[in-house]
Design a protein around this motif. Structure first.
Motif, PDB file in Angstrom:
ATOM      1  N   ALA A  40       0.851  -1.184   0.000  1.00 31.67           N
ATOM      2  CA  ALA A  40       0.000   0.000   0.000  1.00 31.67           C
ATOM      3  C   ALA A  40       0.888   1.236   0.000  1.00 31.67           C
ATOM      4  O   ALA A  40       2.052   1.173   0.423  1.00 31.67           O
ATOM      5  CB  ALA A  40      -0.895  -0.015   1.228  1.00 31.67           C
ATOM      6  N   PRO A  41       0.363   2.367  -0.450  1.00 33.79           N
ATOM      7  CA  PRO A  41       1.171   3.597  -0.483  1.00 33.79           C
ATOM      8  C   PRO A  41       1.740   3.938   0.884  1.00 33.79           C
ATOM      9  O   PRO A  41       1.019   3.936   1.890  1.00 33.79           O
ATOM     10  CB  PRO A  41       0.161   4.652  -0.937  1.00 33.79           C
ATOM     11  CG  PRO A  41      -0.866   3.895  -1.708  1.00 33.79           C
ATOM     12  CD  PRO A  41      -0.973   2.568  -1.019  1.00 33.79           C
ATOM     13  N   GLY A  42       3.034   4.179   0.926  1.00 30.78           N
ATOM     14  CA  GLY A  42       3.685   4.570   2.167  1.00 30.78           C
ATOM     15  C   GLY A  42       3.947   3.434   3.129  1.00 30.78           C
ATOM     16  O   GLY A  42       4.408   3.674   4.257  1.00 30.78           O
ATOM     17  N   LYS A  43       3.677   2.194   2.703  1.00 29.03           N
ATOM     18  CA  LYS A  43       3.866   1.054   3.594  1.00 29.03           C
ATOM     19  C   LYS A  43       4.822   0.046   2.969  1.00 29.03           C
ATOM     20  O   LYS A  43       5.052   0.043   1.768  1.00 29.03           O
ATOM     21  CB  LYS A  43       2.525   0.378   3.892  1.00 29.03           C
ATOM     22  CG  LYS A  43       1.562   1.245   4.675  1.00 29.03           C
ATOM     23  CD  LYS A  43       0.335   0.462   5.096  1.00 29.03           C
ATOM     24  CE  LYS A  43      -0.604   1.303   5.943  1.00 29.03           C
ATOM     25  NZ  LYS A  43      -1.793   0.530   6.367  1.00 29.03           N
ATOM     26  N   GLN A  44       5.357  -0.817   3.822  1.00 25.59           N
ATOM     27  CA  GLN A  44       6.246  -1.867   3.333  1.00 25.59           C
ATOM     28  C   GLN A  44       5.443  -2.973   2.662  1.00 25.59           C
ATOM     29  O   GLN A  44       4.251  -3.149   2.931  1.00 25.59           O
ATOM     30  CB  GLN A  44       7.056  -2.442   4.496  1.00 25.59           C
ATOM     31  CG  GLN A  44       8.094  -1.484   5.060  1.00 25.59           C
ATOM     32  CD  GLN A  44       8.991  -2.160   6.079  1.00 25.59           C
ATOM     33  OE1 GLN A  44       8.578  -3.082   6.777  1.00 25.59           O
ATOM     34  NE2 GLN A  44      10.232  -1.711   6.157  1.00 25.59           N
ATOM     35  N   ARG A  45       6.139  -3.720   1.814  1.00 21.58           N
ATOM     36  CA  ARG A  45       5.498  -4.873   1.183  1.00 21.58           C
ATOM     37  C   ARG A  45       5.113  -5.883   2.261  1.00 21.58           C
ATOM     38  O   ARG A  45       5.906  -6.166   3.170  1.00 21.58           O
ATOM     39  CB  ARG A  45       6.435  -5.488   0.146  1.00 21.58           C
ATOM     40  CG  ARG A  45       5.764  -6.490  -0.756  1.00 21.58           C
ATOM     41  CD  ARG A  45       6.630  -6.878  -1.925  1.00 21.58           C
ATOM     42  NE  ARG A  45       6.789  -5.786  -2.888  1.00 21.58           N
ATOM     43  CZ  ARG A  45       7.247  -5.960  -4.122  1.00 21.58           C
ATOM     44  NH1 ARG A  45       7.619  -7.157  -4.531  1.00 21.58           N
ATOM     45  NH2 ARG A  45       7.363  -4.923  -4.935  1.00 21.58           N
ATOM     46  N   GLU A  46       3.940  -6.444   2.136  1.00 23.47           N
ATOM     47  CA  GLU A  46       3.358  -7.299   3.176  1.00 23.47           C
ATOM     48  C   GLU A  46       2.963  -8.657   2.589  1.00 23.47           C
ATOM     49  O   GLU A  46       2.394  -8.729   1.499  1.00 23.47           O
ATOM     50  CB  GLU A  46       2.106  -6.595   3.732  1.00 23.47           C
ATOM     51  CG  GLU A  46       1.285  -7.374   4.716  1.00 23.47           C
ATOM     52  CD  GLU A  46      -0.026  -6.687   5.058  1.00 23.47           C
ATOM     53  OE1 GLU A  46      -0.558  -6.941   6.148  1.00 23.47           O
ATOM     54  OE2 GLU A  46      -0.534  -5.916   4.227  1.00 23.47           O
ATOM     55  N   SER A  54       5.116 -28.249  -2.082  1.00 21.82           N
ATOM     56  CA  SER A  54       4.382 -29.419  -1.596  1.00 21.82           C
ATOM     57  C   SER A  54       2.943 -29.086  -1.226  1.00 21.82           C
ATOM     58  O   SER A  54       2.195 -29.967  -0.808  1.00 21.82           O
ATOM     59  CB  SER A  54       5.097 -30.023  -0.383  1.00 21.82           C
ATOM     60  OG  SER A  54       5.204 -29.074   0.646  1.00 21.82           O
ATOM     61  N   GLY A  55       2.570 -27.818  -1.370  1.00 16.32           N
ATOM     62  CA  GLY A  55       1.175 -27.458  -1.151  1.00 16.32           C
ATOM     63  C   GLY A  55       0.844 -26.870   0.208  1.00 16.32           C
ATOM     64  O   GLY A  55      -0.331 -26.620   0.508  1.00 16.32           O
ATOM     65  N   LEU A  56       1.850 -26.622   1.028  1.00 20.04           N
ATOM     66  CA  LEU A  56       1.581 -25.998   2.326  1.00 20.04           C
ATOM     67  C   LEU A  56       1.261 -24.526   2.137  1.00 20.04           C
ATOM     68  O   LEU A  56       1.960 -23.821   1.405  1.00 20.04           O
ATOM     69  CB  LEU A  56       2.775 -26.172   3.248  1.00 20.04           C
ATOM     70  CG  LEU A  56       3.081 -27.612   3.667  1.00 20.04           C
ATOM     71  CD1 LEU A  56       4.344 -27.654   4.518  1.00 20.04           C
ATOM     72  CD2 LEU A  56       1.914 -28.202   4.440  1.00 20.04           C
ATOM     73  N   ILE A  57       0.242 -24.064   2.829  1.00 17.79           N
ATOM     74  CA  ILE A  57      -0.247 -22.699   2.658  1.00 17.79           C
ATOM     75  C   ILE A  57      -0.016 -21.888   3.922  1.00 17.79           C
ATOM     76  O   ILE A  57      -0.203 -22.374   5.035  1.00 17.79           O
ATOM     77  CB  ILE A  57      -1.749 -22.715   2.292  1.00 17.79           C
ATOM     78  CG1 ILE A  57      -1.932 -23.249   0.875  1.00 17.79           C
ATOM     79  CG2 ILE A  57      -2.354 -21.325   2.417  1.00 17.79           C
ATOM     80  CD1 ILE A  57      -3.378 -23.467   0.474  1.00 17.79           C
ATOM     81  N   ASN A  58       0.389 -20.651   3.716  1.00 16.79           N
ATOM     82  CA  ASN A  58       0.530 -19.708   4.814  1.00 16.79           C
ATOM     83  C   ASN A  58      -0.159 -18.413   4.410  1.00 16.79           C
ATOM     84  O   ASN A  58       0.040 -17.908   3.303  1.00 16.79           O
ATOM     85  CB  ASN A  58       2.008 -19.441   5.104  1.00 16.79           C
ATOM     86  CG  ASN A  58       2.203 -18.472   6.247  1.00 16.79           C
ATOM     87  OD1 ASN A  58       1.476 -18.523   7.237  1.00 16.79           O
ATOM     88  ND2 ASN A  58       3.171 -17.587   6.120  1.00 16.79           N
ATOM     89  N   CYS A  59      -0.977 -17.879   5.287  1.00 12.66           N
ATOM     90  CA  CYS A  59      -1.663 -16.628   5.019  1.00 12.66           C
ATOM     91  C   CYS A  59      -1.266 -15.579   6.043  1.00 12.66           C
ATOM     92  O   CYS A  59      -1.078 -15.899   7.219  1.00 12.66           O
ATOM     93  CB  CYS A  59      -3.182 -16.806   5.082  1.00 12.66           C
ATOM     94  SG  CYS A  59      -3.874 -17.630   3.654  1.00 12.66           S
ATOM     95  N   GLY A  60      -1.159 -14.356   5.591  1.00 16.22           N
ATOM     96  CA  GLY A  60      -0.882 -13.259   6.499  1.00 16.22           C
ATOM     97  C   GLY A  60      -2.043 -13.036   7.450  1.00 16.22           C
ATOM     98  O   GLY A  60      -3.196 -13.293   7.112  1.00 16.22           O
ATOM     99  N   GLY A  61      -1.729 -12.533   8.637  1.00 14.33           N
ATOM    100  CA  GLY A  61      -2.748 -12.378   9.660  1.00 14.33           C
ATOM    101  C   GLY A  61      -3.892 -11.462   9.265  1.00 14.33           C
ATOM    102  O   GLY A  61      -5.030 -11.671   9.668  1.00 14.33           O
ATOM    103  N   ALA A  62      -3.593 -10.453   8.461  1.00 15.08           N
ATOM    104  CA  ALA A  62      -4.618  -9.482   8.099  1.00 15.08           C
ATOM    105  C   ALA A  62      -5.675 -10.051   7.155  1.00 15.08           C
ATOM    106  O   ALA A  62      -6.753  -9.469   7.029  1.00 15.08           O
ATOM    107  CB  ALA A  62      -3.960  -8.266   7.458  1.00 15.08           C
TER     108      ALA A  62
END
Length: 111
Positions: A40-46, A54-62
């Motif tokens: 987002a503007p003014g923010k770091q890449r998240e 192998s198909g393991l998924i990780n999602c950001g908390g937001a």
């Protein structure tokens, strides 16, 4: 040379949904980790969501519980299904496969 082409971004109202796609060429798709980040503007890449070879998924908390990552190895495409979108989800979304990055696609959530 590996190419990643993103699509599916746009303007959506709060509470709406979008599906982003990232099509990869010249890469053995299923052997690499891939995923999505956003900035987002003014923010770091998240981190948004990643999926390992192998198909393991990780999602950001937001975005947990609202966004889902998936891939279609036959189509060399990784997807990001975004539901219940909020104004704070507004950002440029970038996909990656291994060390390669797409050009980014704008997602704007606004009424």
């Amino acid at each position: 040379q590996v190419q990643l082409v993103e699509s599916g971004g746009g303007l959506v109202q709060p509470g709406g949904s979008l599906r982003l796609s990232c099509a990869a060429s010249r890469v053995t798709f299923s052997t690499y980790a891939m995923g999505w980040y956003r900035q987002a503007p003014g923010k770091q890449r998240e981190l948004v969501a990643t999926i390992t070879s192998s198909g393991l998924i990780n999602c950001g908390g937001a975005v947990k519980g609202r966004f889902a990552i998936s891939r279609d190895t036959a189509k060399n495409t990784v997807y990001l299904q975004m539901n219940s979108l909020k104004p704070e989800d507004t950002a440029v979304y970038y996909c990656y496969v291994d060390k390669y990055w797409g050009q980014g696609t704008q997602v704007t959530v606004s009424s």
